[in-house]
Design an enzyme around this catalytic site. Structure first.
Site, PDB file in Angstrom:
ATOM      1  N   GLU A   1       0.777  -1.231   0.000  1.00 42.51           N
ATOM      2  CA  GLU A   1       0.000   0.000   0.000  1.00 42.51           C
ATOM      3  C   GLU A   1       0.815   1.292   0.000  1.00 42.51           C
ATOM      4  O   GLU A   1       0.671   2.128   0.893  1.00 42.51           O
ATOM      5  CB  GLU A   1      -0.957   0.016   1.195  1.00 42.51           C
ATOM      6  CG  GLU A   1      -2.022  -1.040   1.126  1.00 42.51           C
ATOM      7  CD  GLU A   1      -3.047  -0.941   2.250  1.00 42.51           C
ATOM      8  OE1 GLU A   1      -4.156  -1.458   2.082  1.00 42.51           O
ATOM      9  OE2 GLU A   1      -2.716  -0.330   3.296  1.00 42.51           O
ATOM     10  N   GLU A  29      -6.337  -7.863   0.204  1.00 47.35           N
ATOM     11  CA  GLU A  29      -7.016  -7.553   1.462  1.00 47.35           C
ATOM     12  C   GLU A  29      -8.491  -7.272   1.188  1.00 47.35           C
ATOM     13  O   GLU A  29      -8.825  -6.468   0.318  1.00 47.35           O
ATOM     14  CB  GLU A  29      -6.380  -6.350   2.161  1.00 47.35           C
ATOM     15  CG  GLU A  29      -4.955  -6.587   2.653  1.00 47.35           C
ATOM     16  CD  GLU A  29      -4.377  -5.379   3.394  1.00 47.35           C
ATOM     17  OE1 GLU A  29      -5.182  -4.520   3.840  1.00 47.35           O
ATOM     18  OE2 GLU A  29      -3.151  -5.298   3.511  1.00 47.35           O
TER      19      GLU A  29
END
Length: 507
Positions: free
Chosen positions: A345, A449
Site C-alpha cells: 500500500e 485484502e
C-alpha cells in the site's frame, strides 16, 4: 541507519538458520494455483487497533511517537502555529487548527520529547536561547521538551523547554521559553495551554519505543509466541484456505539486533511460520508491509510520526531492495514460499509512480536473483487514479501479480449504504474494477485484502453471510486469488478465525 553491508553478510546470516528452514528442492511455481488466503496481520508488524491490550502497560501511553497535538494559549485564546509550516518562528495567532498548527511527538521517555512540525523541522530555541522556533531538521540538535499536565485536568499543560524554563505565549507573535511555570493553572497564566490530541499512532515503533529497551523485548516475545501459533496453520488448512499472507517489517531482516527501538526475535517466529506452513501444506505470500521511512504514513508501515519518507533518497530504496534480497535468499528453498510482495500500500500522494517503478524493477530483480519462478507481487498505490498504472513495469517480468485492496469502508460513499446497496456495490463496482485489471495478456490479479465488515448498523448474521459470499464470488475471479484481513483481531468481523468458527463466513 543500520544497513546490511554485502551479499556475503546476507548469506552469512542466512546460513545460521539454513538447516532449520531448508527443505528439499527449490520452489517451483510454473503454474498458478488459485489462492484463498488469510492475512496474519498484527503479528510481526504490530497494529494497535487489532490488539489494543498490547499497549495497556505503556506509561503515558497517549504520548507515543507520532502523537499529534494542537495547543491553544489560555491567555490569548489562539493556537500555536509553525509559521510557513516550519523553518520560521512559532506564533500563537491562529483561530482554528489544521496542519501548521499540529505538532508531532518523538518520544525520548514518558515525559520527554522532540517535537516536530509540518515541514519536518523540530521545535527549538533561537540564538538568544529564549524564543521558540522550528528551523532544525536534526532532532538531536533541536532540544528536548517536557510536557506537564494539570493533575485534575490533563487537557491543560505546561511545556518545559530545553533551557529549563517553560514556554509562554506573551503575544500572538512572541512565544518564549522564559517562564518559571509556578503560577496558577487559570486562563491568566501565559504558560498554560489547552491541549487537544488529534491522533495517536499504535504501530511497531510506538510499542517498542513506548516500553523501552528493558521491557519491550519480553513484551514482544510474549506477543509473537501467543498471537499466532502452530494450531492457526492447522485451522487455516482445515478451513478450506490454502495460503497465508504474512506482513513483515524491514527491521526483521536485521535480527537479532535490529535498529532501535525495534527488538530482536521476530525472525525466529517467521522461521516457525515457514515450518508450520510446510507441515500443513500452506503456501506463504511474504509481504513487506513496512519499509524504511514509511511508504504511507500509517502505523502498519512502521512509521514513527506519520511522515512518508521512503523513496525520497536512494538509500531507502537500496536498503529496501537489500531487505527483499535477504528474505528471498533465506526462504527460497522452503517449499512453502509462493510469492514475495515487494511493498504494501504505497500512498499515491506521497510516493511518485516513477520512484515506485524504479523500486519495483530493482525488487523484482532481487527476487529473481535467487528465485526464478516464485510470484512477485506489486501493490497498487492507494489513491491512484489509474488502476492499470503498474502494467508497464509488470509486463517486463514473469509470474508478476498486481495486488488491489477492496474495503467497503474508509470512504464517505459507504456511510449510509444499506445491506443491499453494499452487496450491489461488490457485484457491480468491484466486479467491474477487477475485470478492468484482469486481462488475458496482463499480470495476474490478487485481492490481497478484503473483509466482511462494513458501516451497516444492526446487520444480522445472515446479512454478514451474504456480504461475505458476494465478496468471495467476485474476488474469486481474480486470476491469482484473494486474502482476507485478517486471521486474528479483537474486532470480530475483522477476524476470519472468529467469523468461520461462528458461521458468519462459509468457504
Amino acid at each position: 541507519m543500520k544497513t546490511l553491508n554485502s551479499n556475503g553478510q546476507l548469506l552469512g546470516i542466512v546460513s545460521v538458520f539454513a538447516l532449520f528452514i531448508i527443505s528439499n528442492g527449490q520452489t517451483s511455481n510454473t503454474s498458478n494455483q488459485m489462492i484463498r488466503a488469510v492475512n496474519l496481520g498484527g503479528w510481526l508488524v504490530v497494529e494497535g487497533w487489532m490488539k489494543p491490550s498490547l499497549f495497556d502497560s505503556i506509561p503515558n501511553k497517549d504520548f507515543l511517537d507520532g502523537t499529534a497535538l494542537q495547543l491553544k494559549s489560555k491567555t490569548i485564546g489562539k493556537y500555536l502555529v509553525a509559521e510557513l509550516g516550519g523553518g520560521s518562528i512559532i506564533a500563537a495567532n491562529r483561530t482554528s487548527a489544521s496542519n501548521w498548527e499540529t505538532f508531532r511527538l518523538w518520544r525520548i521517555n514518558e515525559t520527554s520529547f522532540n517535537i516536530r512540525v509540518f515541514n519536518q523541522q523540530f521545535l527549538g530555541l533561537d540564538s538568544t536561547g529564549i524564543k521558540l522556533v522550528a528551523v532544525s531538521n536534526d532532532s538531536q540538535k533541536s532540544g528536548v521538551f517536557q510536557i506537564i499536565r494539570k493533575s485534575d485536568d490533563p487537557t491543560r499543560v505546561r511545556i518545559k523547554g530545553p533551557n529549563g524554563y517553560f514556554l509562554q505565549a506573551k503575544t500572538q507573535d512572541l512565544v518564549t521559553a522564559d517562564s518559571k511555570g509556578d503560577g496558577q493553572w487559570g486562563g491568566g497564566d501565559p504558560s498554560v495551554f489547552e491541549m487537544t490530541i488529534v491522533r495517536i499512532l499504535q504501530g511497531e515503533y510506538q510499542v517498542t519505543n513506548g516500553y523501552g529497551p528493558l521491557k519491550a523485548p519480553q513484551v514482544m516475545k510474549d506477543h509473537w509466541s501467543t498471537f499466532i501459533v502452530e494450531n492457526d496453520f492447522n485451522f487455516t488448512a482445515t478451513s478450506g484456505l490454502n495460503a497465508v499472507r504474512i506482513p513483515v517489517g524491514w527491521w526483521t531482516a536485521y535480527d537479532a539486533t535490529p535498529p532501535k527501538p525495534y527488538v530482536g526475535g521476530s525472525l525466529q517466529y517467521l522461521d516457525k511460520a515457514f515450518l508450520w506452513a510446510k507441515k500443513y501444506n500452506i503456501k506463504v505470500i511474504l509481504d513487506l508491509h513496512a519499509v524504511p521511512g514509511s511508504q504511507n504514513g500509517y502505523e502498519h508501515s512502521g512509521t514513527r510520526d506519520g511522515s512518508i519518507e521512503w523513496g525520497q533518497t536512494n538509500e531507502t530504496l537500496q536498503e529496501t531492495v537489500r531487505v527483499i534480497e535477504f528474505f528471498t535468499a533465506r526462504y527460497v528453498n522452503s517449499s512453502s514460499l509462493y510469492a514475495v510482495e515487494l511493498i504494501n500500500e504505497p500512498l499515491a500522494s506521497g510516493v511518485p509512480l516513477s520512484i515506485l517503478t524504479k523500486y519495483y524493477e530493482a525488487g523484482y530483480n532481487a527476487v529473481r536473483k535467487y528465485a526464478p519462478s516464485v510470484f512477485v507481487v506489486l501493490s497498487n498505490r492507494i489513491g491512484a487514479n489509474d488502476s492499470k498504472e503498474l502494467f508497464p513495469v509488470a509486463s517486463g517480468g514473469t509470474n508478476v501479480v498486481i495486488d488491489v485492496h477492496y474495503y467497503n469502508l474508509f470512504s464517505d460513499i459507504f456511510n449510509n449504504m444499506t445491506v443491499e446497496q453494499n452487496i450491489n456495490f461488490i457485484q457491480t463496482n468491484r466486479s467491474n474494477e477487477l475485470q478492468t485489471i484482469t486481462t488475458s495478456n496482463g499480470p495476474l490479479t490478487f485481492v490481497g485484502e478484503w473483509v466482511a465488515e462494513w458501516l451497516v448498523r444492526g446487520a444480522t448474521k445472515e446479512d454478514y453471510q451474504r456480504f461475505s459470499k458476494a465478496q468471495q464470488d467476485v474476488y474469486g475471479r481474480a486470476s491469482f486469488g484473494w486474502a482476507y484481513w485478517s486471521l486474528k483481531n479483537v474486532n470480530n468481523a475483522w477476524s476470519m478465525d472468529w467469523m468461520i468458527k461462528n458461521g458468519y463466513i462459509k468457504l
